[in-house]
Motif scaffolding. Sequence first.
Motif, PDB file in Angstrom:
ATOM      1  N   ILE A  75     -10.113  -6.746   3.830  1.00 48.96           N
ATOM      2  CA  ILE A  75      -9.992  -5.823   4.968  1.00 48.96           C
ATOM      3  C   ILE A  75     -10.211  -4.422   4.415  1.00 48.96           C
ATOM      4  O   ILE A  75      -9.382  -3.888   3.668  1.00 48.96           O
ATOM      5  CB  ILE A  75      -8.609  -5.920   5.633  1.00 48.96           C
ATOM      6  CG1 ILE A  75      -8.327  -7.357   6.096  1.00 48.96           C
ATOM      7  CG2 ILE A  75      -8.510  -4.954   6.803  1.00 48.96           C
ATOM      8  CD1 ILE A  75      -6.928  -7.565   6.636  1.00 48.96           C
ATOM      9  N   THR A  76     -11.343  -3.846   4.744  1.00 47.86           N
ATOM     10  CA  THR A  76     -11.652  -2.517   4.209  1.00 47.86           C
ATOM     11  C   THR A  76     -10.599  -1.505   4.666  1.00 47.86           C
ATOM     12  O   THR A  76     -10.073  -1.582   5.775  1.00 47.86           O
ATOM     13  CB  THR A  76     -13.043  -2.054   4.682  1.00 47.86           C
ATOM     14  OG1 THR A  76     -13.065  -2.021   6.114  1.00 47.86           O
ATOM     15  CG2 THR A  76     -14.121  -2.995   4.189  1.00 47.86           C
ATOM     16  N   GLY A  77     -10.288  -0.565   3.789  1.00 54.15           N
ATOM     17  CA  GLY A  77      -9.330   0.481   4.124  1.00 54.15           C
ATOM     18  C   GLY A  77      -7.877   0.060   4.031  1.00 54.15           C
ATOM     19  O   GLY A  77      -6.977   0.868   4.278  1.00 54.15           O
ATOM     20  N   SER A  78      -7.613  -1.211   3.684  1.00 56.71           N
ATOM     21  CA  SER A  78      -6.239  -1.700   3.619  1.00 56.71           C
ATOM     22  C   SER A  78      -5.643  -1.481   2.239  1.00 56.71           C
ATOM     23  O   SER A  78      -6.362  -1.313   1.250  1.00 56.71           O
ATOM     24  CB  SER A  78      -6.179  -3.179   3.973  1.00 56.71           C
ATOM     25  OG  SER A  78      -6.889  -3.962   3.022  1.00 56.71           O
ATOM     26  N   ASN A  79      -4.327  -1.500   2.152  1.00 54.55           N
ATOM     27  CA  ASN A  79      -3.616  -1.343   0.886  1.00 54.55           C
ATOM     28  C   ASN A  79      -2.462  -2.331   0.866  1.00 54.55           C
ATOM     29  O   ASN A  79      -1.494  -2.194   1.623  1.00 54.55           O
ATOM     30  CB  ASN A  79      -3.090   0.078   0.736  1.00 54.55           C
ATOM     31  CG  ASN A  79      -2.428   0.328  -0.618  1.00 54.55           C
ATOM     32  OD1 ASN A  79      -2.231  -0.594  -1.424  1.00 54.55           O
ATOM     33  ND2 ASN A  79      -2.071   1.581  -0.882  1.00 54.55           N
ATOM     34  N   ALA A  80      -2.581  -3.362   0.010  1.00 54.89           N
ATOM     35  CA  ALA A  80      -1.549  -4.384  -0.059  1.00 54.89           C
ATOM     36  C   ALA A  80      -0.206  -3.826  -0.512  1.00 54.89           C
ATOM     37  O   ALA A  80       0.833  -4.461  -0.326  1.00 54.89           O
ATOM     38  CB  ALA A  80      -1.994  -5.508  -0.991  1.00 54.89           C
ATOM     39  N   GLY A  81      -0.206  -2.624  -1.044  1.00 53.14           N
ATOM     40  CA  GLY A  81       1.043  -1.986  -1.418  1.00 53.14           C
ATOM     41  C   GLY A  81       1.923  -1.674  -0.225  1.00 53.14           C
ATOM     42  O   GLY A  81       3.131  -1.438  -0.382  1.00 53.14           O
ATOM     43  N   ASP A  82       1.357  -1.683   0.986  1.00 53.33           N
ATOM     44  CA  ASP A  82       2.153  -1.484   2.196  1.00 53.33           C
ATOM     45  C   ASP A  82       3.171  -2.614   2.375  1.00 53.33           C
ATOM     46  O   ASP A  82       4.219  -2.420   2.994  1.00 53.33           O
ATOM     47  CB  ASP A  82       1.253  -1.439   3.434  1.00 53.33           C
ATOM     48  CG  ASP A  82       0.380  -0.188   3.475  1.00 53.33           C
ATOM     49  OD1 ASP A  82       0.655   0.748   2.709  1.00 53.33           O
ATOM     50  OD2 ASP A  82      -0.568  -0.166   4.285  1.00 53.33           O
ATOM     51  N   LEU A  83       2.834  -3.787   1.831  1.00 51.55           N
ATOM     52  CA  LEU A  83       3.727  -4.939   1.957  1.00 51.55           C
ATOM     53  C   LEU A  83       4.529  -5.193   0.688  1.00 51.55           C
ATOM     54  O   LEU A  83       5.655  -5.676   0.746  1.00 51.55           O
ATOM     55  CB  LEU A  83       2.912  -6.195   2.312  1.00 51.55           C
ATOM     56  CG  LEU A  83       2.233  -6.190   3.685  1.00 51.55           C
ATOM     57  CD1 LEU A  83       1.465  -7.480   3.898  1.00 51.55           C
ATOM     58  CD2 LEU A  83       3.254  -5.996   4.794  1.00 51.55           C
ATOM     59  N   ASN A  84       3.931  -4.889  -0.448  1.00 49.04           N
ATOM     60  CA  ASN A  84       4.626  -5.101  -1.726  1.00 49.04           C
ATOM     61  C   ASN A  84       4.044  -4.115  -2.730  1.00 49.04           C
ATOM     62  O   ASN A  84       2.853  -4.152  -3.039  1.00 49.04           O
ATOM     63  CB  ASN A  84       4.435  -6.542  -2.205  1.00 49.04           C
ATOM     64  CG  ASN A  84       5.293  -6.885  -3.403  1.00 49.04           C
ATOM     65  OD1 ASN A  84       5.435  -6.079  -4.321  1.00 49.04           O
ATOM     66  ND2 ASN A  84       5.849  -8.085  -3.420  1.00 49.04           N
ATOM     67  N   SER A  85       4.893  -3.228  -3.253  1.00 51.31           N
ATOM     68  CA  SER A  85       4.424  -2.169  -4.149  1.00 51.31           C
ATOM     69  C   SER A  85       3.730  -2.707  -5.398  1.00 51.31           C
ATOM     70  O   SER A  85       2.933  -2.000  -6.028  1.00 51.31           O
ATOM     71  CB  SER A  85       5.599  -1.267  -4.543  1.00 51.31           C
ATOM     72  OG  SER A  85       6.607  -2.025  -5.208  1.00 51.31           O
TER      73      SER A  85
END
Length: 288
Positions: A228-238
């Motif tokens: 998913i372009t523009g997404s950051n998995a850190g939003d769910l787990n740092s």
Amino acid sequence: MKKNTSFRLLVAALGVATMMVSCKKQETTIPPAQVHFTGAASQSYAVRAAGVAPYKIQVGTTDVVNTDRTVGIKVTSRTAVAGTQYTVSANTVTIPAGQALGEFSIQGIFAGYPVGRLDTLVITLTEPSIAPAKFMDTIRLAIGDICVEGVGFTLSSVIGNYANTTETYGTSPYGPYNTSISSATSTGATTARIVVNNIWDSGWGPISFDLNWGVTPLTATVVTQSVITGSNAGDLNSAYAGQTMQVRPFSGSPGTFSTCNNTFTLRMQLGVTNVGYFGSLYTVNMAR
């Protein structure tokens, strides 16, 4: 040894009595032939477009004979007028010889149904040649501007903004915020693919969903997307900060949508690209 003559005579007498009872003629009562509607006692017919198909109604008989039989049809309404709101294909139905079913139809007149108009037709059976059954001799047909999911649906109607979007990830709610559907492309007679923008409300690129309005309930299934372009998995787990997210259908929880309410309930499973998926359900509720 002395024989038990009395006992043997008793057994023989009982046997004769049993035979007499068994041979007694049984009387059979044949019920009279009757005709009835099939289906539910209350039905509905949406008249929301020019050229709407007629509404077919079946009648059935309790027996089959080798001659044609005729059933009378009577249609009344407190508000609808024949020739203005509807027409009836015939005032009688023929049950053909050797068959137990006949059919007639109600044709709704689109010009007679402006937005919001709704009538009820009371349809009863009468008796030219076969008696109506008391258990199903009348049906009530709601007719007019009735929304039936998927009926009269136009794909272009879903395009645009959905300013009242809310979401839940696991047990965490968020919203309202704005999402939009930028395109809707037909993929079949009752299927299409839509592109949804601004899911997650944090700069994500578009996500696609496959719609199917030929099933009940209508489904909106997310298309598996590894990045998913523009997404950051850190939003769910740092621990995954800086990595992109991925999405796929959540097992056993397909998304749905309503053509009557113009709403979407999108369900999906989120994960980290090339790593795996989180266990929580992500639900996005889109409304105008």
